[in-house]
Each structure stands twice: as structure tokens, then as C-alpha cells.
Scaffold this motif. Sequence first.
Motif, short mmCIF file in Angstrom:
data_model
loop_
_atom_site.label_atom_id
_atom_site.label_comp_id
_atom_site.label_asym_id
_atom_site.label_seq_id
_atom_site.Cartn_x
_atom_site.Cartn_y
_atom_site.Cartn_z
N SER A 88 -7.63 18.27 17.16
CA SER A 88 -8.07 17.77 18.47
C SER A 88 -9.23 16.79 18.40
CB SER A 88 -8.44 18.95 19.38
OG SER A 88 -9.53 19.66 18.83
N SER A 89 -9.95 16.76 17.29
CA SER A 89 -11.10 15.84 17.19
C SER A 89 -10.78 14.57 16.42
CB SER A 89 -12.29 16.56 16.53
OG SER A 89 -11.97 16.89 15.19
N LEU A 90 -9.50 14.35 16.12
CA LEU A 90 -9.06 13.13 15.43
C LEU A 90 -8.20 12.32 16.39
CD1 LEU A 90 -8.46 11.32 12.95
CD2 LEU A 90 -6.66 12.95 12.32
N PHE A 91 -8.58 11.05 16.60
CA PHE A 91 -7.88 10.19 17.55
C PHE A 91 -7.33 8.97 16.83
CE2 PHE A 91 -11.15 12.55 19.73
CZ PHE A 91 -10.49 13.07 20.82
N LEU A 92 -6.02 8.81 16.86
CA LEU A 92 -5.35 7.64 16.27
C LEU A 92 -4.84 6.77 17.40
CD1 LEU A 92 -3.32 9.35 13.38
CD2 LEU A 92 -5.63 8.39 13.31
N ASN A 93 -5.65 5.79 17.79
CA ASN A 93 -5.30 4.92 18.91
C ASN A 93 -5.17 3.46 18.50
OD1 ASN A 93 -5.38 7.06 20.84
ND2 ASN A 93 -7.60 6.99 20.74
N ALA A 94 -5.04 3.22 17.20
CA ALA A 94 -4.89 1.84 16.73
C ALA A 94 -3.59 1.25 17.26
CB ALA A 94 -4.92 1.81 15.21
N LYS A 95 -3.61 -0.06 17.46
CA LYS A 95 -2.39 -0.74 17.93
C LYS A 95 -1.29 -0.64 16.87
CE LYS A 95 -3.11 -4.43 20.45
NZ LYS A 95 -3.38 -5.83 20.85
N TYR A 96 -1.67 -0.71 15.60
CA TYR A 96 -0.70 -0.61 14.51
C TYR A 96 -1.38 0.06 13.32
CZ TYR A 96 2.22 -1.94 10.54
OH TYR A 96 3.00 -1.91 9.41
N ILE A 97 -0.70 1.02 12.71
CA ILE A 97 -1.15 1.64 11.47
C ILE A 97 -0.04 1.50 10.45
CG2 ILE A 97 -1.85 3.78 10.32
CD1 ILE A 97 -3.07 4.71 12.95
N GLY A 98 -0.34 0.85 9.35
CA GLY A 98 0.67 0.60 8.32
C GLY A 98 1.06 1.85 7.58
N PRO A 99 2.11 1.75 6.77
CA PRO A 99 2.61 2.92 6.02
C PRO A 99 1.63 3.34 4.93
CG PRO A 99 3.76 0.93 5.35
CD PRO A 99 2.91 0.55 6.53
N HIS A 105 -9.70 14.90 5.57
CA HIS A 105 -10.61 15.54 6.53
C HIS A 105 -10.86 14.58 7.69
CE1 HIS A 105 -11.17 18.29 3.24
NE2 HIS A 105 -11.83 17.41 2.55
N GLY A 106 -10.10 14.70 8.73
CA GLY A 106 -10.19 13.75 9.84
C GLY A 106 -11.08 14.17 10.98
N ASP A 107 -11.85 15.26 10.82
CA ASP A 107 -12.67 15.75 11.92
C ASP A 107 -13.57 14.65 12.48
OD1 ASP A 107 -12.24 18.84 11.81
OD2 ASP A 107 -12.60 18.24 9.73
N ASN A 108 -13.60 14.57 13.81
CA ASN A 108 -14.50 13.67 14.53
C ASN A 108 -14.32 12.20 14.16
OD1 ASN A 108 -15.79 15.99 15.71
ND2 ASN A 108 -16.83 16.25 13.76
N SER A 109 -13.09 11.81 13.86
CA SER A 109 -12.80 10.40 13.55
C SER A 109 -12.00 9.78 14.68
CB SER A 109 -12.04 10.28 12.23
OG SER A 109 -12.89 10.58 11.15
N ARG A 110 -12.30 8.49 14.92
CA ARG A 110 -11.61 7.75 15.97
C ARG A 110 -11.16 6.42 15.38
NH1 ARG A 110 -11.24 8.21 21.50
NH2 ARG A 110 -12.68 9.96 21.49
N ILE A 111 -9.84 6.24 15.29
CA ILE A 111 -9.26 5.06 14.68
C ILE A 111 -8.68 4.18 15.78
CG2 ILE A 111 -7.72 4.21 12.87
CD1 ILE A 111 -9.95 6.26 11.97
N ASN A 112 -9.44 3.18 16.20
CA ASN A 112 -9.05 2.30 17.30
C ASN A 112 -8.82 0.87 16.84
OD1 ASN A 112 -8.93 3.93 19.64
ND2 ASN A 112 -11.15 4.07 19.67
N GLY A 113 -8.43 0.68 15.62
CA GLY A 113 -8.27 -0.67 15.09
C GLY A 113 -7.19 -1.48 15.79
N GLU A 114 -7.36 -2.79 15.71
CA GLU A 114 -6.32 -3.72 16.16
C GLU A 114 -5.12 -3.62 15.22
OE1 GLU A 114 -4.64 -6.72 18.55
OE2 GLU A 114 -6.44 -5.54 18.87
N TYR A 115 -5.44 -3.54 13.92
CA TYR A 115 -4.40 -3.51 12.89
C TYR A 115 -4.97 -2.76 11.69
CZ TYR A 115 -1.36 -5.32 9.15
OH TYR A 115 -0.49 -5.44 8.09
N ILE A 116 -4.25 -1.78 11.20
CA ILE A 116 -4.62 -1.04 9.99
C ILE A 116 -3.51 -1.28 8.98
CG2 ILE A 116 -5.24 1.19 8.98
CD1 ILE A 116 -7.10 0.42 11.28
N GLY A 117 -3.84 -1.88 7.86
CA GLY A 117 -2.82 -2.25 6.88
C GLY A 117 -2.23 -1.08 6.12
N ALA A 118 -1.42 -1.40 5.14
CA ALA A 118 -0.74 -0.37 4.34
C ALA A 118 -1.72 0.31 3.39
CB ALA A 118 0.40 -1.01 3.55
N ASN A 119 -1.47 1.59 3.15
CA ASN A 119 -2.18 2.38 2.15
C ASN A 119 -3.69 2.43 2.37
OD1 ASN A 119 0.28 2.84 0.65
ND2 ASN A 119 0.11 0.70 0.02
N CYS A 120 -4.09 2.53 3.62
CA CYS A 120 -5.51 2.69 3.94
C CYS A 120 -5.87 4.17 3.92
CB CYS A 120 -5.84 2.06 5.28
SG CYS A 120 -5.84 0.25 5.22
#
Length: 199
Positions: A88-99, A105-120
Motif C-alpha cells: 500500500s505504500s508503493l505507488f507506480l504512476n509512471a506514464k510508461y515503465i519498461g520491461p 523493498h518498495g516501501d514508501n516509494s512513488r514512481i511518477n516518471g514520464e518514462y522509465i526505461g528497460a531494466n531499471c
Amino acid sequence: MNRKVIQRKLTYLIFPIVIPHLYFYLTSRKKSTIDLDLKAWNYQYEIANSNIYNLIYLLIWHKEFRNLFYYRLKPWGELLNLILPKLSSLFLNAKYIGPGFFIQHGDNSRINGEYIGANCWVNQDVAIAFTNKMDRPTLMDNVKVYVGAKVLGKITIGENSIIGANAVIVKNVPPNCTVVGVYPAYIVKQDGKKVRIHL
């Protein structure tokens, strides 16, 4: 008996709970992308050589993976979340997340990128975030963002770069760099050579 062995034995007993997840995985147009996610996670955890088993294992034992899996399967992910809740404390709101996206450990993380490339890769307490209603970051392929780091605004992090723990990045980062520091952040390695370049 160590924890991993116990988890594997329990996985065989618990797996019926993820049967709906398997259906959506097998019928999804995103299956090839999810397969690359599974490959990245298996590389870190050394689970098995079977995508089906890896998927079952990760869904049962890693809430962070559930978040990514549900992101891939929008809008069905919200329905599956009722069966096995995501972190519940991990938010994946990026427009695009690559493969091949990996979350350690995703606690308290917010991923709001415009674009997240592959293998990040991201850790806990990470913010990849807006500075206003429009401006959010782009991460190119193979970028790692470590614990507590903040990547903010309309900037680009070049491929193969590493954002160090607790760094605050508000300017573009070239490819193949390691960046540390709060303000101003600075490059400590570029193209394999030690440097000290302020951003």
C-alpha cells in the motif's frame, strides 16, 4: 530448514489463490513484458527456471512484485488486488515503465516518471516525482535509484547511471554516471573513471 526452502514448500500449498492471476498473465497482451520482469526478479532472487513458478512465488511472497504486476494488467489489476493486496505504500504512476523493472523493498516509494526505461531498479523511500502538474523525470535504460533518493522535475537520467542513496537530483544526468549528494548533487564516476562534477 532455511526460510527459502520453507517458502518454496508453502508455495505449492498456497498457489490456488493466484489462479486468477495466472489466467490474466497467460491471456495478457503484456505477457512478454511481464516475462522480462520475471527474468529481472529471478536474477535477483534465484527462484527457478520456470516463469509460471516464478510468477506464483513472487505474487505470494513479494508484495512489491504484485504492484508491478497489477500496473502491467490495468484495469484488471485492481480486481486482482482484492485477492492478493499490493504494497500500500508503493505507488507506480509512471506514464510508461519498461520491461525488466525491479523493486528491491518498495516501501514508501512513488514512481511518477514520464518514462522509465528497460531494466531499471528502485529501492525503498524513492521519489521519482513531479515539481509541478506537468514536469516529471525520464529514466533511460538500466538506471538504478538507491534508498531514499529523489529524482525531481523535467529531467533525464542517462542510461546505465546510478543515483546514490539519499541523493536529490534536479538536473540532467549524463549516461554511465554515478551521482551522489543532496544539493548540489555531483557525479563521482563517469564512464568508469572517478570524477567530481557538480550538477
